[in-house]
Structures are given as C-alpha cells and as structure tokens.
Design an enzyme around this catalytic site. Structure first.
Site, PDB file in Angstrom:
ATOM      1  N   LEU A  63      76.377 -35.677  16.425  1.00 20.79           N
ATOM      2  CA  LEU A  63      75.661 -34.671  15.619  1.00 20.79           C
ATOM      3  C   LEU A  63      76.550 -33.471  15.297  1.00 20.79           C
ATOM      4  CD1 LEU A  63      72.153 -34.709  17.367  1.00 20.79           C
ATOM      5  CD2 LEU A  63      72.797 -35.816  15.222  1.00 20.79           C
ATOM      6  N   ARG A  64      77.663 -33.362  16.009  1.00 20.83           N
ATOM      7  CA  ARG A  64      78.727 -32.361  15.745  1.00 20.83           C
ATOM      8  C   ARG A  64      78.388 -30.920  16.111  1.00 20.83           C
ATOM      9  NH1 ARG A  64      82.368 -36.110  16.018  1.00 20.83           N
ATOM     10  NH2 ARG A  64      82.793 -37.276  14.112  1.00 20.83           N
ATOM     11  N   HIS A 179      83.351 -45.545  26.603  1.00 20.01           N
ATOM     12  CA  HIS A 179      84.220 -45.714  25.432  1.00 20.01           C
ATOM     13  C   HIS A 179      85.521 -46.268  25.999  1.00 20.01           C
ATOM     14  CE1 HIS A 179      86.382 -44.139  21.707  1.00 20.01           C
ATOM     15  NE2 HIS A 179      87.367 -44.369  22.554  1.00 20.01           N
ATOM     16  N   HIS A 232      80.275 -49.402  21.518  1.00 18.54           N
ATOM     17  CA  HIS A 232      80.890 -49.993  20.319  1.00 18.54           C
ATOM     18  C   HIS A 232      81.887 -51.108  20.617  1.00 18.54           C
ATOM     19  CE1 HIS A 232      83.697 -46.883  21.494  1.00 18.54           C
ATOM     20  NE2 HIS A 232      83.094 -45.920  20.835  1.00 18.54           N
ATOM     21  N   ASP A 306      77.409 -45.286  15.872  1.00 19.38           N
ATOM     22  CA  ASP A 306      78.567 -44.410  16.121  1.00 19.38           C
ATOM     23  C   ASP A 306      78.743 -43.474  14.912  1.00 19.38           C
ATOM     24  OD1 ASP A 306      80.715 -43.173  17.269  1.00 19.38           O
ATOM     25  OD2 ASP A 306      82.092 -44.859  17.080  1.00 19.38           O
ATOM     26  N   HIS A 310      82.599 -36.630   9.134  1.00 17.40           N
ATOM     27  CA  HIS A 310      83.813 -35.811   9.029  1.00 17.40           C
ATOM     28  C   HIS A 310      83.813 -35.134   7.668  1.00 17.40           C
ATOM     29  CE1 HIS A 310      85.710 -37.156  12.717  1.00 17.40           C
ATOM     30  NE2 HIS A 310      85.482 -38.420  12.401  1.00 17.40           N
ATOM     31  N   PHE A 324      89.288 -40.554  13.053  1.00 19.45           N
ATOM     32  CA  PHE A 324      88.567 -41.825  13.162  1.00 19.45           C
ATOM     33  C   PHE A 324      87.069 -41.601  12.950  1.00 19.45           C
ATOM     34  CE2 PHE A 324      92.333 -42.580  15.822  1.00 19.45           C
ATOM     35  CZ  PHE A 324      92.666 -43.889  15.512  1.00 19.45           C
ATOM     36  N   GLY A 325      86.388 -42.552  12.347  1.00 14.94           N
ATOM     37  CA  GLY A 325      84.926 -42.520  12.324  1.00 14.94           C
ATOM     38  C   GLY A 325      84.338 -42.683  10.942  1.00 14.94           C
TER      39      GLY A 325
HETATM   40  O1  DOR Z   1      85.330 -43.636  15.215  1.00 14.21           O
HETATM   41  C1  DOR Z   1      84.969 -42.860  16.087  1.00 14.21           C
HETATM   42  N1  DOR Z   1      84.658 -41.572  15.818  1.00 14.21           N
HETATM   43  N2  DOR Z   1      84.908 -43.299  17.353  1.00 14.21           N
HETATM   44  C2  DOR Z   1      84.667 -42.489  18.395  1.00 14.21           C
HETATM   45  O2  DOR Z   1      84.633 -42.969  19.492  1.00 14.21           O
HETATM   46  C3  DOR Z   1      84.493 -41.041  18.162  1.00 14.21           C
HETATM   47  C4  DOR Z   1      84.043 -40.747  16.799  1.00 14.21           C
HETATM   48  C5  DOR Z   1      84.115 -39.298  16.430  1.00 14.21           C
HETATM   49  O3  DOR Z   1      83.748 -38.434  17.234  1.00 14.21           O
HETATM   50  O4  DOR Z   1      84.504 -38.998  15.295  1.00 14.21           O
HETATM   51 ZN    ZN Z   2      83.387 -44.046  21.097  1.00 16.82          ZN
END
Ligand code: DOR
Ligand code: ZN
Length: 429
Positions: A63-64, A179, A232, A306, A310, A324-325
C-alpha cells in the site's frame, strides 16, 4: 438498515452453495440466505446474471503508506482493491518507517479506517528495519492488530536469524510469510537467468536463488514448529518442495501471483518493458505450467497479486535502474476468470477457496461465508464482462501493470464490506 441482494448466482463451497438465492443483510452481517426472500423496508439490489461470492482477500499487497506516497497510498490502493473486487488486503511492511512496531501498525489501521475502501490487515516485519539483524517488536505489533510476520521485499538472509524469529514469534500463533531470495546468489539479477537474460544482456536471477531459501525455510519450520507461508512462488522445483512439506504434514502453505501464472520470461523482449520486471522474476513457460497445475491440484493455497505500485518516473528508468514490481489488484479476478475458469480448468468454487477462504484461514481471520451469521463481506462480479486492460481506467495511483492491452473476461461490479457498499456498478464508493 437492511439490504436485500436478489437473484445472484451464489457460489460458496464452504456451505455447499452453487445456485441462485437471495441474501439478506442487516447492519454488518448476513441474516438470511434463501430463495424468494423479501424484507420490508430493505434496500433491494437486483443482481440478476451476476455471481456473488464471499469477499475476496489479497494477502500480499504493497500500500506504500507511510513513506512512499509518490507510488501510491492507502486511499488510492484500497480503491484499486475495491475496483478489483476485494473486500480486504494484507499490507506488506516495506514502508518508511518500516512497519516493525505497534505505532506503525496503528497508523496504517487509522488511515485505513478514515480513508480506506476495503479492510486492511497489516503484516509486520520479522526484523527491525527489514535489516535481518534484530527481531522486531512482534508482541507489540500483535497487540495492535498485526496479522502476520514477513520481511517481504527482501527476505531474511541468515538462517539463524530466521530460526530465532520463528522460535520467538511462534508464541503469537501468526503465520511467517517468507520472501525467498538468497541475496548473495541473486546479486543484481534483473530477470530469470537463462537464454532470455543472455540474449537481452541482463544479469540473471537464478531459480536456485529462490529455491535454496524455500528449502531452508521449510526445514526451519520443521525445526521450530512455526507456521510458514511461501510468498509469490515462481518455480516448479520450489512448488515441489512445498508439496513434499505438505505431504509430511508440516504447517506450510504457499501463494502464486497471476503474473507468475500467466506471463513468462518470453514476454520480455528488446523493448525492455520495465512493467515486466518483478521480484521474483517471470520464469520459464514450464514453471508457469507447473504453477497452474499446482493451483488446480491444491498445492498452491492462495492467489495473491504482490500489488506493487511504482511512480511512472521510476519505471521509466533504464531496466537495471527501474524498481521491481507490478500492480495487480484490478486485473487479478479477470485473469483467473479468463485463464482458469472460462477455459474449464477449474470452477468458481476453487476460485473462492484460492481468493477468499484460504487467504483468510492462513492469516487467521474470521471466516466469511454466504450464510446467516457471517460478516457481510461480499464480492459480486459479471463473469462475462469483456474488457481491455488500459492504464486510463486504473483506480491505483500507479500504472505499472504487465497486462496492459490484455483482453479479459469478468469484472467486479459490486462489493460490500461489513454490509457497506464499496463498489457500486463498477464505481468505487
Ligand atoms: O516485485 C516486487 N515488488 N517484489 C517484492 O517482493 C517487493 C515489491 C515492491 O515492494 O515493490
Ligand atoms: Zn516479495
């Protein structure tokens, strides 16, 4: 006030329901389920042609907030959850400050109560600052409502630290969500290590970097007796290890994301689309097939997204520098419906287990079923709604979906959380 949901096709394997019935809600609970119900003064919602299931829960969501509101916040990302059909999400602790004490748990709960569009079940870090060095204030967090422990986003590197955290924390009877990423082996790996990483000139993130820690954590779960949930999961061999642990009777569960089920490393090409950069990385077609098999045979316990928002500028950087994400809350239900239910691989009953009852069970939440006495957390969806994933429609603050342009079937239309509508005809309330 009473609310009468009429004519929906109700599916809830926990009470062996699969047919058209009405659901009567008073305050926050279901008070009656049956054919041809009427209730004087009740608000009636006609749901003819739609499916009604126990509210969906995504047990892996970023949720950031606090700290990374440029990516998304509790208000925007719970709106995405409501739009995606979810009545609740488990928030991850890689916030700033890290969610590693009761004050941060309390902050998340209070913002969610004031501005949230779904229930938020906060998880707390296993170690202070996600540094893997000192055990977090687990008891304090549980006292404030933390539902699970995880160092998600990073993972605990030391086996001894993992053992101490599980040994100490098991007294709180919460699940430890892992994780799995061996940082020394993974290094600066960007995508799955193999032919695609070589062709694109990107550093590889080997399957073994995940599998080594899955093996380690299953052994530590056996050693400590603590409940372990593998987050994941992305490889066939990792899933086989979870299967073997379950066959042994160990308290081990696992989750898979739609992107690891329905996308592979082959989707990453010379355009270097950073939306496809996820951690763990998209793996091989054989891995994705094995994960789908696991979803169908019960080895995978839960579907999670997940959801990792961003900012555009972060994802616009060079592939190696982009974070990542990908986001997932608004596409998860449709991806499962399109790829697994509409193809005849599984029914809505199994979908309800994967996206509602099992996540609740793993997190130790109150069970929800479509029966008198249950909390009225309910998801309603149109299984045949055809739509194309477009970033213009996201309620999420972020746009980093790996499924943009996908043509999908099925969309949530209405969501009720404790009898209160959070999504009405596809619009977040
Ligand atoms: O892809 C991912 N993004 N994997 C994670 O484990 C963390 C996440 C993130 O916080 O952006
Ligand atoms: Zn993770």
């Amino acid at each position: 006030m009473a609310l009468l949901l009429k004519n929906a096709h109700v599916v809830d394997p926990s009470v062996e329901l699969d047919g058209i019935v009405d659901v009567l809600i008073e305050n926050d609970r279901i008070v009656n389920v049956g054919e041809g119900l009427s209730a004087e003064g009740a608000e009636v919602v006609d749901l003819t042609g739609k499916y009604l299931v126990p509210g969906l829960v995504d047990m892996h969501v970023h949720l950031r907030e606090p700290g990374f509101e440029t990516k998304g916040d509790i208000e925007s990302e719970t709106a995405a959850a409501a739009k995606g059909g979810f009545t609740g999400v488990c928030s991850m602790p890689n916030t700033d400050p890290v969610t590693d004490n009761g004050v941060v748990i309390e902050y998340i709960k209070s913002v969610a109560a004031a501005k949230g569009h779904c229930r938020v079940y906060p998880s707390g870090a296993m170690t202070r600052g996600l540094k893997g060095e000192i055990i977090s204030e687990m008891g304090d967090m549980v006292a404030h409502g933390c539902v699970a422990f995880t160092d998600d986003g990073r993972g605990i590197q030391g086996a001894g630290m993992m053992r101490r955290a599980m040994d100490y924390g098991k007294m709180f009877d919460k699940v430890f969500m892992s994780h799995c990423q061996d940082e020394d082996l993974v290094g600066d790996g960007q995508i799955n290590e193999g032919a695609v990483s070589t062709r694109l000139g990107l550093l590889g993130w080997p399957a073994e970097g995940e599998e080594l820690q899955i093996a380690r954590d299953i052994m530590i779960a056996e050693l400590t007796g603590a409940k372990l949930h593998i987050q994941h999961i992305s490889t066939a061999r990792g899933l086989d290890m979870v299967r073997a642990a379950k066959a042994k009777g160990l308290p081990v569960t696992c989750e898979a994301t739609p992107h690891h089920l329905f996308l592979t490393e082959d989707a990453i090409d010379g355009t270097y689309d950073t939306c496809l950069k996820v951690n763990p990385p998209l793996r091989t077609a054989a891995d994705a097939e094995a994960l789908i098999e696991g979803v169908l045979d019960g080895s995978v316990d839960a579907i999670v997204t997940d959801h990792a928002p961003h900012a555009d500028w972060e994802k616009s950087r060079e592939f190696e520098l982009a974070p990542f994400g990908m986001i997932g809350l608004e596409t998860s239900l449709a991806l499962i419906n399109t790829n697994l239910v509409k193809t005849g691989k599984m029914g809505y009953g199994r979908m309800v287990e994967l996206m509602s009852s099992k996540p609740r069970e793993i997190l130790g939440l109150e069970p929800v079923s479509i029966a008198a006495g249950s909390l009225a957390d309910i998801t309603v969806f149109d299984a045949d709604a055809a739509w194309t994933v477009s970033e213009d429609e996201f309620a999420s603050h972020a746009k980093n979906s790996g499924f943009k342009g996908a043509e999908l079937l099925g969309r949530a239309t209405d969501v009720f959380v404790g009898g209160k509508r959070t999504l009405a005809d596809g619009v977040v309330c």
